[in-house]
Write an enzyme that holds these catalytic residues in place. Sequence first.
Site, short mmCIF file in Angstrom:
data_model
loop_
_atom_site.label_atom_id
_atom_site.label_comp_id
_atom_site.label_asym_id
_atom_site.label_seq_id
_atom_site.Cartn_x
_atom_site.Cartn_y
_atom_site.Cartn_z
N ASP A 27 0.83 -1.21 0.00
CA ASP A 27 0.00 0.00 0.00
C ASP A 27 0.87 1.26 0.00
O ASP A 27 1.98 1.26 0.53
CB ASP A 27 -0.92 -0.02 1.24
CG ASP A 27 -2.05 0.98 1.11
OD1 ASP A 27 -2.36 1.41 -0.02
OD2 ASP A 27 -2.64 1.33 2.15
N SER A 73 -7.64 -5.52 -5.05
CA SER A 73 -8.74 -6.04 -4.23
C SER A 73 -10.07 -5.96 -4.98
O SER A 73 -10.21 -5.21 -5.95
CB SER A 73 -8.84 -5.24 -2.92
OG SER A 73 -9.45 -3.98 -3.15
N ASN A 100 -11.07 -2.50 -5.22
CA ASN A 100 -10.30 -1.57 -6.05
C ASN A 100 -10.98 -1.27 -7.40
O ASN A 100 -10.61 -0.32 -8.08
CB ASN A 100 -8.87 -2.08 -6.29
CG ASN A 100 -7.99 -2.02 -5.06
OD1 ASN A 100 -7.07 -2.82 -4.89
ND2 ASN A 100 -8.25 -1.07 -4.17
N ARG A 138 2.00 -4.74 6.46
CA ARG A 138 1.29 -3.72 5.69
C ARG A 138 2.12 -2.45 5.67
O ARG A 138 2.59 -1.99 6.72
CB ARG A 138 -0.09 -3.41 6.27
CG ARG A 138 -0.78 -2.35 5.39
CD ARG A 138 -2.23 -2.17 5.65
NE ARG A 138 -2.79 -1.21 4.69
CZ ARG A 138 -4.01 -1.25 4.20
NH1 ARG A 138 -4.80 -2.22 4.57
NH2 ARG A 138 -4.44 -0.34 3.36
N GLU A 155 0.80 -12.90 12.90
CA GLU A 155 1.42 -11.73 13.52
C GLU A 155 1.37 -10.59 12.51
O GLU A 155 1.67 -10.79 11.33
CB GLU A 155 2.87 -12.04 13.91
CG GLU A 155 3.00 -13.07 15.00
CD GLU A 155 2.39 -12.63 16.33
OE1 GLU A 155 2.41 -11.42 16.63
OE2 GLU A 155 1.86 -13.52 17.04
C1 IPE Z 1 -5.40 -2.73 -0.02
O1 IPE Z 1 -5.05 -1.41 -0.20
C2 IPE Z 1 -5.47 -3.44 -1.35
C3 IPE Z 1 -4.18 -3.67 -2.01
C4 IPE Z 1 -3.02 -3.39 -1.52
C5 IPE Z 1 -4.26 -4.27 -3.31
P1 IPE Z 1 -6.16 -0.28 -0.38
O2 IPE Z 1 -5.43 1.00 -0.57
O3 IPE Z 1 -7.12 -0.66 -1.43
O4 IPE Z 1 -6.91 -0.31 1.02
P2 IPE Z 1 -7.65 0.86 1.82
O5 IPE Z 1 -8.63 1.48 0.87
O6 IPE Z 1 -6.61 1.83 2.25
O7 IPE Z 1 -8.29 0.20 2.99
C1 IPE Z 2 -1.61 0.20 -3.31
O1 IPE Z 2 -1.37 1.56 -3.37
C2 IPE Z 2 -1.88 -0.39 -4.68
C3 IPE Z 2 -3.27 -0.85 -4.86
C4 IPE Z 2 -4.20 -0.83 -3.96
C5 IPE Z 2 -3.61 -1.37 -6.18
P1 IPE Z 2 -2.56 2.61 -3.40
O2 IPE Z 2 -2.94 2.86 -4.81
O3 IPE Z 2 -3.66 2.19 -2.51
O4 IPE Z 2 -1.86 3.89 -2.79
P2 IPE Z 2 -2.46 4.93 -1.72
O5 IPE Z 2 -2.93 4.12 -0.56
O6 IPE Z 2 -3.57 5.65 -2.39
O7 IPE Z 2 -1.31 5.81 -1.38
MG MG Z 3 -4.06 2.41 -0.58
#
Ligand code: IPE
Ligand code: IPE
Ligand code: MG
Length: 250
Positions: A27, A72, A75, A192, A211
């Site tokens: 993330d 996800s 997403n 994470r 964990e």
């Molecule tokens: C979780 O990250 C999904 C992936 C890393 C693919 P998100 O960015 O989608 O999760 P939220 O929205 O912060 O909970």
């Molecule tokens: C994780 O990074 C990648 C996916 C969820 C596909 P993000 O795109 O969620 O990045 P932030 O959380 O907006 O910074």
């Molecule tokens: Mg994210």
Amino acid sequence: MCCSVDQVAHEGLDLERVPAHVACVMDGNGRWAAERGLPRTEGHAAGEEALLDTVNGALEIGIEWLTMFAFSTENWHRPRDEVRYLMGFNESLLVRRRDELHEKGVRIRFAGRRDWRVPRRVIRRMDESAALTAANRRMTLTMAFNYGGRAEIVDAVRALVAAGVPAARVDERALHAHLYFPDMPDPDLVIRTSGEYRISNFLLWQLAYSELVFTDALWPDFRRHHLFEAVCEYQRRERRFGQVRGRADR
Ligand code: IPE
Ligand code: IPE
Ligand code: MG
């Protein structure tokens, strides 16, 4: 006892107690890009280096199962251009990287709803990569793609019903047998990135006793040393699985 070269390289990390399964929520790509005045998609692109370095670091210390959350079921609600980019990016990443992963003995698998929304050409690449690497056993790299923990449980229940399993026979073992990969051990450690403290629908069934380690690093900045730090943190934890420390009957 004398340390091997490897043990010196992974200072503080006990190579005898490396977690068998590490799962990772990648993330922070969007924020990494925003910090640089770049479009979010550049953050996703920069995440490729982080992914490969993490895989190589995991191979280096002997992690046998690595599961990475790439896309996800939620997403899909992102802007259409970003979703389109992520589909194409994941497809091309497989084309670019599968041979190198194959040579390293990595088995690539995909967990998620494959026949729901994912473009056919992406599914084709996924199938090709999985077939190419199917016999590898040094490490299983599971890409959670179009994956949701709730969707996986729903799909398992559907499979149980479709198999005609009577209600009295539905127990944890039966449900587990209908998950996407029943042979996959539960993650010992979940990492994470990006300073967020949540699970976001990742492996809900399997994380019961994992964990959890959270790091502020944004995913594109994540490298194997972050993985090693997380494994060190894991090795300092005491896992109890609901029991009393030491002998359970004390
Ligand atoms: C979780 O990250 C999904 C992936 C890393 C693919 P998100 O960015 O989608 O999760 P939220 O929205 O912060 O909970
Ligand atoms: C994780 O990074 C990648 C996916 C969820 C596909 P993000 O795109 O969620 O990045 P932030 O959380 O907006 O910074
Ligand atoms: Mg994210």
